[in-house]
Design a protein around this motif. Structure first.
Motif, mmCIF file in Angstrom:
data_model
loop_
_atom_site.group_PDB
_atom_site.id
_atom_site.type_symbol
_atom_site.label_atom_id
_atom_site.label_comp_id
_atom_site.label_asym_id
_atom_site.label_seq_id
_atom_site.Cartn_x
_atom_site.Cartn_y
_atom_site.Cartn_z
ATOM 1 N N ARG A 26 72.440 5.310 -98.944
ATOM 2 C CA ARG A 26 71.604 6.151 -99.807
ATOM 3 C C ARG A 26 70.385 5.380 -100.298
ATOM 4 O O ARG A 26 69.263 5.882 -100.260
ATOM 5 C CB ARG A 26 72.416 6.668 -100.993
ATOM 6 N N ARG A 63 64.279 8.164 -107.957
ATOM 7 C CA ARG A 63 65.405 9.021 -108.346
ATOM 8 C C ARG A 63 66.455 9.081 -107.237
ATOM 9 O O ARG A 63 67.639 9.235 -107.489
ATOM 10 C CB ARG A 63 64.915 10.435 -108.688
ATOM 11 N N GLY A 64 65.993 8.937 -105.994
ATOM 12 C CA GLY A 64 66.895 8.963 -104.853
ATOM 13 C C GLY A 64 67.784 7.744 -104.732
ATOM 14 O O GLY A 64 68.773 7.768 -103.995
ATOM 15 N N ASP A 66 69.871 6.871 -106.698
ATOM 16 C CA ASP A 66 71.177 7.286 -107.210
ATOM 17 C C ASP A 66 71.552 8.715 -106.844
ATOM 18 O O ASP A 66 72.552 9.230 -107.344
ATOM 19 C CB ASP A 66 71.202 7.151 -108.741
ATOM 20 N N SER A 67 70.770 9.371 -105.977
ATOM 21 C CA SER A 67 71.024 10.783 -105.712
ATOM 22 C C SER A 67 70.602 11.171 -104.296
ATOM 23 O O SER A 67 69.422 11.096 -103.957
ATOM 24 C CB SER A 67 70.250 11.642 -106.721
ATOM 25 N N TRP A 68 71.571 11.606 -103.486
ATOM 26 C CA TRP A 68 71.253 12.112 -102.156
ATOM 27 C C TRP A 68 70.359 13.335 -102.241
ATOM 28 O O TRP A 68 69.510 13.562 -101.367
ATOM 29 C CB TRP A 68 72.531 12.453 -101.384
ATOM 30 N N THR A 69 70.521 14.131 -103.284
ATOM 31 C CA THR A 69 69.694 15.324 -103.444
ATOM 32 C C THR A 69 68.221 14.946 -103.528
ATOM 33 O O THR A 69 67.373 15.552 -102.865
ATOM 34 C CB THR A 69 70.122 16.120 -104.684
ATOM 35 N N PHE A 70 67.909 13.920 -104.324
ATOM 36 C CA PHE A 70 66.514 13.494 -104.442
ATOM 37 C C PHE A 70 66.009 12.873 -103.141
ATOM 38 O O PHE A 70 64.832 13.031 -102.801
ATOM 39 C CB PHE A 70 66.325 12.531 -105.623
ATOM 40 N N CYS A 114 70.391 14.619 -95.589
ATOM 41 C CA CYS A 114 70.428 14.015 -96.923
ATOM 42 C C CYS A 114 70.906 15.009 -97.972
ATOM 43 O O CYS A 114 71.713 14.666 -98.844
ATOM 44 C CB CYS A 114 69.043 13.489 -97.300
ATOM 45 N N GLY A 117 74.495 15.307 -98.377
ATOM 46 C CA GLY A 117 75.205 14.150 -98.903
ATOM 47 C C GLY A 117 75.123 12.906 -98.042
ATOM 48 O O GLY A 117 75.756 11.907 -98.347
#
Length: 135
Positions: A26, A63-64, A66-70, A114, A117
């Motif tokens: 990630r 931000r990405g 810590d976040s796959w969404t970002f 991404c 997940g």
């Protein structure tokens, strides 16, 4: 330019990234979003807008971490930026006129992975087997 090759390049990117273990996968992908955001800085042809886009990409990439969404979200504006460069700016690879269009086709493949997940094929299979209603 082939419209199929960029899809296969996106799939190859995903498969290669699946070789990297989490959480490094990630974080590495977040760095790739930041790098992609700066790809046009030295000659994209859109002036100060190149810096604004790089700043946006840097924020989303941060931000990405810590976040796959970002991470997934980060590839979507880059897709749009590739289309803008294909139509109005300079190509991402100076000697390949349709390279920005190819990048615009490749990036959503990566974004979908991404947003799902960033899972490996084995993780997808494991999740599918444990889903309710699956034998």
């Amino acid at each position: 330019m082939s419209y199929v090759a960029p899809i296969f390049i996106g799939i190859a990117y995903v498969l290669l990234m699946c070789l990297v273990r989490e959480p490094h996968r990630r974080r590495l992908n977040a760095l790739m979003v930041a790098g992609a955001g700066a790809a046009y800085l030295s000659g994209g042809g859109l002036g100060g807008w190149e810096f604004a886009f790089t700043a946006l990409s840097t924020y989303v990439a941060y931000r990405g971490l810590d976040s796959w969404t970002f991470v997934g979200i980060g590839w979507l504006p880059h897709t749009a930026w590739d289309v803008v460069h294909h139509l109005k700016g300079h190509p991402i690879i100076p000697f390949a006129h349709s390279s920005s269009l190819g990048c615009a086709i490749c990036d959503p493949v990566i974004a979908v992975w991404c947003l799902g997940g960033g899972r490996t094929p084995a993780e997808w299979i494991r999740t599918a087997r444990t889903a309710p209603g699956v034998r």
